[in-house]
Enzyme design. Structure first.
Site, PDB file in Angstrom:
ATOM      1  CB  SER A 133      -0.925  -0.041   1.221  1.00 20.48           C
ATOM      2  OG  SER A 133      -1.752   1.102   1.270  1.00 20.48           O
ATOM      3  CE1 TYR A 147      -0.431   4.855  -5.429  1.00 16.78           C
ATOM      4  CE2 TYR A 147      -0.176   6.268  -3.500  1.00 16.78           C
ATOM      5  CZ  TYR A 147       0.195   5.162  -4.236  1.00 16.78           C
ATOM      6  OH  TYR A 147       1.204   4.349  -3.772  1.00 16.78           O
ATOM      7  CE  LYS A 151      -0.735   1.437  -3.850  1.00 14.81           C
ATOM      8  NZ  LYS A 151      -0.297   0.067  -4.224  1.00 14.81           N
TER       9      LYS A 151
END
Length: 279
Positions: A133, A147, A151
């Site tokens: 992650s 983004y 994650k």
């Protein structure tokens, strides 16, 4: 001797981890969209390394990679979902197709690999799944909303997966690196084509043309690789592994801010419960 299947091995953390795994004598299936970028690893370790083409968004390639790994080495003991990339844009600026591609790689690609390796791991009642992650999932900086969301989705799924697999002798955990000296903020970073002026002082500061972070990150990928190996080998792997002093500092700052907000709103939040006399 363990067999590792690692995605995204062309550069950065994935390559450093592949090198470390092979150096210690384990088998490693090293994958990349362009297999020529990892052929050198297989050439140096012809008995223990297998280089494969793998675009994690292509289900047929995922299934083929798992099948070839099992044919060559018999089993997959450790899956490392490292393939991924960054995308910067204010939420309003994000292109729908760009965002879908981002999630296809950063989240759904990992899910496809997990589903493909789990039948073998369940049959053996052993294995480890490591999902890479980012501390960005916790700090949610302006300009990295999509983004961070990709994650955060990966981490949320991993937490549930860990609970599902624990009784079966299989572990799963997330890794949150801070800033590492890789291509993440360089070649691997993408951004929206559109830039809205109203976001110049927030998301705009993180656009590639304004970002000076690349090449100055404090983290050493080789050291990170050794810590990941140690965590996988641990009798009690962590649910979340932080990498880098900056990640630890950021994590603590976010925890402190969340705690302060929780305390400030706790009375009102608790006030939404049904009164006892109404029960």
């Amino acid at each position: 001797m363990s067999t590792w299947l690692i995605t995204g091995c062309s550069t950065g953390l994935g390559r450093a981890l592949a090198e470390a795994v092979l150096a210690r004598g384990d088998n490693a299936v090293v994958t990349a969209r362009d297999v020529s970028s990892v052929q050198d690893l297989a050439a140096v370790h012809p008995e223990t390394a297998l280089a494969l083409t793998l675009d994690v968004t292509e289900r047929a390639q995922v299934e083929k990679a798992v099948r070839r790994t099992e044919e060559r080495f018999g089993s997959i003991d450790v899956l490392v979902n490292n393939a991924g990339y960054g995308y910067r844009a204010a939420v309003e600026e994000g292109d729908d197709a760009d965002v879908q591609r981002l999630f296809a790689t950063n989240f759904f690609g990992a899910v496809a690999l997990i589903k493909a390796v789990l039948p073998g791991m369940r049959a053996r009642r052993s294995g480890a799944i490591v999902n890479i992650s980012s501390i960005g999932a916790r700090m949610t900086p302006a300009g990295s909303g999509y983004y961070a969301a990709s994650k955060a989705a990966l981490e949320g799924m991993t937490g549930s997966l860990r609970k599902e697999l624990a009784p079966l002798g299989i572990t799963a955990f997330s890794v949150e690196p801070g800033g590492f000296r890789t291509d993440f903020a360089g070649r691997s970073l993408t951004q929206s084509a559109e830039a809205i002026q109203d976001y110049a002082e927030t998301a705009g500061k993180r656009r590639k043309e304004n970002d000076t972070v690349h090449g100055t990150q404090p983290g050493d990928p080789a050291k990170a690789a050794q810590v990941i190996i140690t965590a996988v080998q641990s009798p009690e792997p962590p649910a979340l592994l932080l990498l880098g002093g900056d990640a630890i500092d950021t994590f603590r700052s976010v925890l402190d801010a969340d705690r302060a907000s929780l305390d400030a709103w706790a009375q009102l939040s608790a006030g939404t419960d049904i009164d006892e006399q109404q029960l």
